[in-house]
Design a protein around this motif. Structure first.
Motif, mmCIF file in Angstrom:
data_model
loop_
_atom_site.group_PDB
_atom_site.id
_atom_site.type_symbol
_atom_site.label_atom_id
_atom_site.label_comp_id
_atom_site.label_asym_id
_atom_site.label_seq_id
_atom_site.Cartn_x
_atom_site.Cartn_y
_atom_site.Cartn_z
ATOM 1 N N SER A 111 0.154 4.086 2.771
ATOM 2 C CA SER A 111 0.689 3.811 4.114
ATOM 3 C C SER A 111 2.198 3.917 4.130
ATOM 4 O O SER A 111 2.794 4.421 5.093
ATOM 5 C CB SER A 111 0.295 2.407 4.576
ATOM 6 O OG SER A 111 -1.088 2.324 4.658
ATOM 7 N N GLY A 161 -5.076 -0.923 6.718
ATOM 8 C CA GLY A 161 -4.549 -2.228 6.282
ATOM 9 C C GLY A 161 -5.508 -3.060 5.444
ATOM 10 O O GLY A 161 -5.164 -4.175 5.031
ATOM 11 N N LEU A 200 4.314 -1.191 7.097
ATOM 12 C CA LEU A 200 3.065 -1.961 7.073
ATOM 13 C C LEU A 200 3.309 -3.137 6.132
ATOM 14 O O LEU A 200 3.459 -2.956 4.928
ATOM 15 C CB LEU A 200 1.900 -1.107 6.565
ATOM 16 C CG LEU A 200 0.560 -1.859 6.526
ATOM 17 C CD1 LEU A 200 0.066 -2.199 7.928
ATOM 18 C CD2 LEU A 200 -0.510 -1.060 5.788
ATOM 19 N N GLY A 220 -3.868 -1.590 11.156
ATOM 20 C CA GLY A 220 -3.325 -0.518 10.323
ATOM 21 C C GLY A 220 -2.240 0.281 11.029
ATOM 22 O O GLY A 220 -1.718 -0.131 12.064
ATOM 23 N N ALA A 225 2.379 -7.024 4.531
ATOM 24 C CA ALA A 225 1.514 -8.183 4.327
ATOM 25 C C ALA A 225 2.432 -9.380 4.475
ATOM 26 O O ALA A 225 3.459 -9.458 3.798
ATOM 27 C CB ALA A 225 0.930 -8.153 2.924
ATOM 28 N N VAL A 266 -1.569 -8.842 8.350
ATOM 29 C CA VAL A 266 -1.205 -7.499 7.882
ATOM 30 C C VAL A 266 -1.095 -6.643 9.133
ATOM 31 O O VAL A 266 -2.065 -6.524 9.888
ATOM 32 C CB VAL A 266 -2.311 -6.918 6.979
ATOM 33 C CG1 VAL A 266 -2.036 -5.447 6.656
ATOM 34 C CG2 VAL A 266 -2.466 -7.724 5.695
ATOM 35 N N HIS A 267 0.071 -6.069 9.374
ATOM 36 C CA HIS A 267 0.201 -5.182 10.539
ATOM 37 C C HIS A 267 1.500 -4.393 10.437
ATOM 38 O O HIS A 267 2.421 -4.784 9.699
ATOM 39 C CB HIS A 267 0.155 -5.978 11.854
ATOM 40 C CG HIS A 267 1.119 -7.118 11.917
ATOM 41 N ND1 HIS A 267 2.475 -6.956 12.015
ATOM 42 C CD2 HIS A 267 0.928 -8.460 11.883
ATOM 43 C CE1 HIS A 267 3.080 -8.139 12.056
ATOM 44 N NE2 HIS A 267 2.167 -9.075 11.963
ATOM 45 N N VAL A 319 -5.706 -8.202 10.629
ATOM 46 C CA VAL A 319 -5.408 -6.899 10.006
ATOM 47 C C VAL A 319 -5.322 -5.796 11.057
ATOM 48 O O VAL A 319 -6.239 -5.623 11.865
ATOM 49 C CB VAL A 319 -6.504 -6.500 8.983
ATOM 50 C CG1 VAL A 319 -6.112 -5.185 8.279
ATOM 51 C CG2 VAL A 319 -6.728 -7.581 7.948
ATOM 52 N N ASN A 331 0.840 -1.198 0.000
ATOM 53 C CA ASN A 331 0.000 0.000 0.000
ATOM 54 C C ASN A 331 0.876 1.249 0.000
ATOM 55 O O ASN A 331 1.544 1.545 0.997
ATOM 56 C CB ASN A 331 -0.941 -0.023 1.213
ATOM 57 C CG ASN A 331 -1.934 1.128 1.156
ATOM 58 O OD1 ASN A 331 -1.712 2.175 1.732
ATOM 59 N ND2 ASN A 331 -3.017 0.950 0.417
ATOM 60 N N THR A 349 -4.328 -3.611 1.827
ATOM 61 C CA THR A 349 -3.197 -4.558 1.866
ATOM 62 C C THR A 349 -3.714 -5.984 2.056
ATOM 63 O O THR A 349 -3.212 -6.931 1.431
ATOM 64 C CB THR A 349 -2.225 -4.179 3.009
ATOM 65 O OG1 THR A 349 -1.785 -2.834 2.802
ATOM 66 C CG2 THR A 349 -1.021 -5.091 3.049
#
Ligand code: HSE
Length: 434
Positions: A162, A199, A248, A227, A250, A263-264, A225, A159, A202
């Motif tokens: 982000s 997130g 960020l 964000g 995946a 995702v984090h 997930v 992304n 993503t």
């Protein structure tokens, strides 16, 4: 020269990029294809806006039906985005025998099974190279270039919004809200940035990559997930003191009985290649058992890069139409019947960065470390700076590998202590990206 007619639904940034690539590189594409791609009709609700490209006025329409029901159109390119009416349009195009090209990751992540079943039923193909990583040819690389490999892991910066915000927060030591506002002013973030910064976008892209890489059916709800909106300049500063960068990510790992999908915001070593990916750029780091680590890097959004991916699908499909090849599917299907066993975040084991906001009193550190120890969480290092007798101070700990459920239980206990004055921040660490 054989001519294939295509119809476009959605004449926004990506649609205009597709038109520009088709126009400016027409001689090159014709030479490579041995045929001509003819833009026969474009549907959009706004026909007045200047898109910086010239198209004959008579091919423009506000009625998507004019594309869907035109028997001369062999390929329908859906670039309107969103779930409905895009889903209905794609299903209708397929039903009338048209191949489809789309950049719509949300639709594929949520309704991929239905769309691919329809493609099979009606004997048409669907191209979706532009759905992940914009101009980066990651779908074709996974389906063809890496087909010989068992995929061990995927780490993706997927992304641009982000990554742009985190990059500027890091470089300028500014807070999330301030950088987001600026990103919105500059056109790098949407007015409603939720899908990007929380997130979700993503996760849509990870669902597509994971389905291809691990051959499983992915339910979006199975992806953990989180964000970037809770990341603070303080976390970025501490992470750099520990030798890490926050991105960020995946993450997909398929090295056991279960697949790990999450995702984090992630702390990764500052020297890792992924840490050097700045601004709106995307990168995907994939390890296969035969090939080892590979990395794909490029522009993940924008008219021309995404247009490049859309046109690659068009050339692929048109090539088969010209050669009379029917039903050529890629080696890896997007939708598998195999129900994936996906690890819950509680089962995931990683080192963690923990930032407590605690009163600076004797015994605080031993209380916190006692609770962590009771839950089998070992501490690798601690930073506490400054001294404020009455106010809370940040106490930062880096743990050894810890199980998600242990972190969860320990923090519920710690967060309810009187000495803790704000919810503890947790950032998972990937210190050993193969
Ligand atoms: N909104 C996406 C991003 C681009 O910020 O990367 C389209 O996938």
């Amino acid at each position: 020269m054989k001519e294939i007619k295509i119809g476009l639904i959605g004449f926004g940034t990506v649609g205009s990029g597709v038109v520009r690539v088709l126009q400016e590189n027409a001689p090159l594409i014709e030479q490579r294809l041995g045929g001509r791609i003819r833009l026969h009709r474009i549907a959009d609700i706004d026909l007045e806006r200047d898109r910086g490209v010239q198209v004959p006025h008579e091919i423009l329409t506000t009625d998507a039906e004019a594309v869907l029901s035109d028997p001369e159109i062999a390929i329908c390119v859906e670039l309107m985005g969103g779930i409905e009416p895009a889903r209905t349009f794609i299903l209708k195009a397929m039903k009338s025998g048209k191949h489809v090209v789309t950049a719509n990751k949300a639709l594929l992540a949520l309704h991929g099974a239905e769309i691919f079943a329809a493609a099979q039923e009606y004997g048409v193909r669907i191209g979706f190279e532009a759905s992940v990583g914009g101009g980066i040819p990651i779908i074709r690389s996974l389906r063809e270039g890496l087909v010989a490999n068992r995929i061990i892991s995927i780490f993706g910066i997927l992304n641009g919004t982000s990554n742009y915000i985190l990059s500027r927060m890091t470089q300028e030591k500014k807070g999330f809200r301030e950088v987001l506002k600026d990103a919105q002013r500059l056109g790098y973030a949407e007015a409603d940035p939720t899908l990007d910064v929380e997130g979700i976008d993503t996760a849509h892209k990870l669902a597509i990559l994971a389905a291809l890489a691990f051959g499983i059916r992915v339910d979006l709800n199975d992806i953990f997930v989180e964000g970037i909106s809770a990341i603070t300049p303080l976390d970025i500063q501490y992470s750099s003191e520990f030798g890490y960068r926050i991105k960020l990510l995946a993450i997909g790992k398929g090295d056991g009985a279960k697949v790990e999908l999450r995702v984090h915001p992630t702390m990764l070593p500052a020297h890792h290649l992924l840490s050097t990916v700045e601004g709106v750029y995307n990168a995907i780091y994939i390890s296969g058992d035969a090939v080892g680590p590979t990395m794909f890097y490029g522009q993940g959004a924008g008219g021309l890069p995404t247009g490049s991916a859309v046109v690659s699908d068009l050339v692929d499909l048109c090539g088969d139409i010209i050669k009379g090849i029917k039903g050529r599917g890629s080696h890896l299907p997007l939708v598998s019947s195999q129900q994936g066993a996906i690890k819950a975040i509680d089962e995931v084991v990683t080192p963690c960065y923990l930032r407590f906001t605690a009163l600076d009193r004797p015994g605080v550190l031993s209380t916190i470390s006692g609770i962590l120890g009771k839950h089998e969480i070992g501490i690798a290092s601690v930073i506490q700076k400054g001294r404020k007798i009455k106010e809370a101070v940040p106490v930062v700990m880096m743990t050894h590998e810890a199980k998600g459920s242990d972190i969860h239980h320990a923090l519920s206990e710690i967060n309810s202590l009187d000495i803790i004055r704000a919810k503890t921040t947790v950032i998972r660490v990937e210190g050993d990206i193969a």
